[in-house]
Design an enzyme around this catalytic site. Structure first.
Site, short mmCIF file in Angstrom:
data_model
loop_
_atom_site.label_atom_id
_atom_site.label_comp_id
_atom_site.label_asym_id
_atom_site.label_seq_id
_atom_site.Cartn_x
_atom_site.Cartn_y
_atom_site.Cartn_z
N GLN A 108 0.86 -1.19 0.00
CA GLN A 108 0.00 0.00 0.00
C GLN A 108 0.89 1.24 0.00
O GLN A 108 1.83 1.34 0.80
CB GLN A 108 -0.92 0.04 1.23
CG GLN A 108 -1.90 1.19 1.13
CD GLN A 108 -2.79 1.37 2.36
OE1 GLN A 108 -2.29 1.66 3.44
NE2 GLN A 108 -4.08 1.21 2.19
N HIS A 155 -3.53 4.41 -1.51
CA HIS A 155 -4.38 4.74 -0.36
C HIS A 155 -5.19 6.00 -0.68
O HIS A 155 -4.67 7.11 -0.64
CB HIS A 155 -3.51 4.94 0.88
CG HIS A 155 -4.27 4.82 2.17
ND1 HIS A 155 -5.65 4.89 2.24
CD2 HIS A 155 -3.84 4.61 3.45
CE1 HIS A 155 -6.02 4.74 3.51
NE2 HIS A 155 -4.95 4.56 4.25
N TYR A 170 -6.23 10.56 4.47
CA TYR A 170 -4.89 10.85 3.99
C TYR A 170 -4.99 11.69 2.72
O TYR A 170 -6.09 11.99 2.25
CB TYR A 170 -4.08 9.55 3.82
CG TYR A 170 -3.87 8.91 5.18
CD1 TYR A 170 -3.03 9.51 6.11
CD2 TYR A 170 -4.58 7.77 5.57
CE1 TYR A 170 -2.87 8.97 7.39
CE2 TYR A 170 -4.43 7.24 6.85
CZ TYR A 170 -3.57 7.85 7.75
OH TYR A 170 -3.42 7.34 9.02
N LYS A 180 -7.96 2.07 -2.48
CA LYS A 180 -8.84 2.00 -1.31
C LYS A 180 -9.59 3.33 -1.23
O LYS A 180 -8.97 4.39 -1.28
CB LYS A 180 -7.97 1.80 -0.06
CG LYS A 180 -8.73 1.51 1.23
CD LYS A 180 -7.73 0.93 2.24
CE LYS A 180 -8.35 0.52 3.55
NZ LYS A 180 -7.42 -0.28 4.37
C1 LIG Z 1 -3.46 -1.31 13.83
C2 LIG Z 1 -4.14 -0.84 12.58
C3 LIG Z 1 -3.42 -0.13 11.62
C4 LIG Z 1 -4.05 0.28 10.43
N1 LIG Z 1 -3.29 0.86 9.44
C5 LIG Z 1 -3.84 1.05 8.20
C6 LIG Z 1 -3.02 1.40 7.09
O1 LIG Z 1 -1.78 1.50 7.18
N2 LIG Z 1 -3.64 1.61 5.91
C7 LIG Z 1 -4.99 1.48 5.76
O2 LIG Z 1 -5.50 1.66 4.66
N3 LIG Z 1 -5.78 1.10 6.79
C8 LIG Z 1 -5.24 0.87 7.99
N4 LIG Z 1 -6.03 0.41 9.02
C9 LIG Z 1 -7.47 0.26 8.82
C10 LIG Z 1 -7.85 -1.14 8.42
O3 LIG Z 1 -7.37 -1.45 7.12
C11 LIG Z 1 -9.39 -1.31 8.44
O4 LIG Z 1 -9.95 -0.31 7.63
C12 LIG Z 1 -10.04 -1.23 9.82
O5 LIG Z 1 -9.24 -1.82 10.82
C13 LIG Z 1 -11.41 -1.92 9.81
O6 LIG Z 1 -11.30 -3.26 9.44
P1 LIG Z 1 -11.38 -4.49 10.52
O7 LIG Z 1 -12.76 -4.46 11.12
O8 LIG Z 1 -11.15 -5.72 9.70
O9 LIG Z 1 -10.33 -4.24 11.54
C14 LIG Z 1 -5.43 0.02 10.22
C15 LIG Z 1 -6.13 -0.68 11.21
C16 LIG Z 1 -5.51 -1.12 12.36
C17 LIG Z 1 -6.29 -1.93 13.35
#
Ligand SMILES: Cc1cc2nc3c(=O)[nH]c(=O)nc-3n(C[C@H](O)[C@H](O)[C@H](O)COP(=O)(O)O)c2cc1C
Length: 401
Positions: free
Chosen positions: A101, A167, A172, A220
């Site tokens: 990403q 992204h 962002y 995304k």
């Molecule tokens: C610890 C953590 C770090 C994350 N970092 C990113 C990231 O670097 N890029 C991104 O697009 N989303 C990031 N997210 C968001 C996740 O991709 C996702 O949108 C969000 O956690 C909801 O999905 P889930 O219910 O499967 O956790 C992050 C989520 C978590 C929990």
């Protein structure tokens, strides 16, 4: 339509099933942003655990777009390719597939972290969380950023990644251009949805030009932002159609939320204790302030947290799927096997992706497949989300209980 365990395709990329590890910032890179052995060991568990594709946490395309989170991975110069390649080769040796990403954090960071003040954004409006006023980008600077997305993608390809994901969500830089809330420009980059989309369209073109038509490029997008003038599902569907029209994208992942919108992106609990322990500026406050926050501020804020429901972006993902012919990835709150299986079989989405559940159970895909589990054990405590501000990624479910 085949189910969750059938093979899938994103452009030229063949995946063993429909389950994807969603991008989640790891904080496992070294001081310079190079991937490390620890990062490989971290991804390895997902590959061995049966996931179809790993999407890495965001990697910075430029120093000005570096995250304020702990130890971001970077891909902003050619001398980083070798370290990325070492990691990617090892993932491939295990039979895994991995997409990088790529991101520019825009106004969702601090200039003390980028080292290049001021922050850059479509308009000079501070993010309500980071609270540092950015400067509105000039035309040449916008083109420089677009070019740097292309350069980063080319480096990812040289390093052997199976594709890149741009992204365009979560507040962002690219997503702030899409949002009327953050983008108040009156030139060709703001105003109408065509103008707000322009930087995303041009980035997709620049990336495909840099990597070639056959190289998988994903994006995304946000389905929803809490701000009144933020992106909402209707507009998300329009943007998805515009993505398809570029002819430069191979899959669209649907997410939601921005940093200033609180826990809209993740839903679930408001983890007061973890915020006070791990998240700046709160973790740096004196004990009295922390006590006051815990007792009076947090309970009120908690009242306004959006409720967690399974697959909370699936409805919009399904609308996007009807509107475009590109593969769609639905993300956010995917927790039970049946729900995911139905979502794929009923053609609401082509793929499902997960972030938090895989921190606790990196082998969830295998457990689902073997019938060892019907539901993820993640309880959406969100301690993992806030802790990555000052510590490496981990499931922190059992902390502060
Ligand atoms: C610890 C953590 C770090 C994350 N970092 C990113 C990231 O670097 N890029 C991104 O697009 N989303 C990031 N997210 C968001 C996740 O991709 C996702 O949108 C969000 O956690 C909801 O999905 P889930 O219910 O499967 O956790 C992050 C989520 C978590 C929990």
């Amino acid at each position: 339509m085949d189910g969750l365990f059938s093979e899938g395709k994103i452009g030229t990329l063949k995946l063993r099933n429909r389950m994807i590890r969603a991008a989640s910032h790891e904080g496992l890179a070294d001081e310079k942003g190079n991937p490390t052995e620890k990062q490989f060991q971290f991804y390895k568990r997902f590959v061995e655990g049966g996931i179809g594709l790993v999407i890495t946490g965001y990697a910075g395309i430029m120093q000005s777009g570096k995250s304020a989170l702990y130890h971001m991975t970077m891909i902003h110069s050619d001398d980083m390719i070798a370290a990325h390649k070492r990691m990617v080769d090892k993932i491939h040796d295990l039979g895994g597939k991995i997409v990088l990403q790529i991101a520019h954090c825009g106004r969702q960071t601090w200039s003390k972290e980028t080292g290049e003040p001021p922050l850059l954004a479509p308009s000079a409006i501070a993010c309500g969380f980071y609270k540092e006023k950015p400067r509105a980008l000039t035309d040449p600077e916008i083109y420089e950023i677009i070019e740097n997305f292309g350069l980063a993608a080319r480096r990812a390809k040289d390093a052997g990644y199976d594709g890149v994901q741009i992204h365009g969500a979560h507040g962002y830089l690219l997503s702030t251009f899409l949002s009327r809330h953050a983008n108040r420009r009156k030139d060709k980059w703001g105003g109408s949805k065509e103008n707000r989309f322009r930087i995303v369209g041009e980035t997709l073109h620049a990336v495909k030009k840099a990597v070639g038509q056959d190289y998988p490029v994903l994006i995304k997008l946000n389905s929803y932002e809490r701000a009144r003038r933020g992106v909402k599902p209707d507009e998300c569907v329009e943007f998805a159609k515009m993505v398809e029209e570029t002819g430069c994208c191979d899959a669209i992942e649907i997410s939601c939320g921005t940093n200033e919108g609180g826990f809209v992106m993740a839903r679930g609990d408001f983890p007061t204790k973890a915020i006070l322990e791990y998240m700046r500026p709160y973790c740096e406050m004196n004990p009295l302030f922390k006590f006051f926050t815990r007792m009076s501020v947090a309970p009120v804020v908690r009242l306004f947290q959006p409720k967690f429901t399974e697959g909370y972006n699936l409805d919009t993902a399904a609308r996007v799927k009807k509107a475009v012919s590109l593969p769609v990835i639905a993300l956010g709150g995917m927790r039970t096997k049946q729900f995911m299986e139905d979502a794929v079989r009923e053609e609401k989405t082509d793929f499902v992706s997960m972030a938090r559940p895989l921190l606790l159970e990196p082998d969830l895909a295998n457990k689902f497949k073997n019938g060892e589990s019907e539901a993820a054990r993640c309880d959406n405590c969100n301690k993992c989300v806030v802790a990555v501000d000052t510590a490496p990624i981990a499931c922190r479910k059992d902390e502060f209980n």
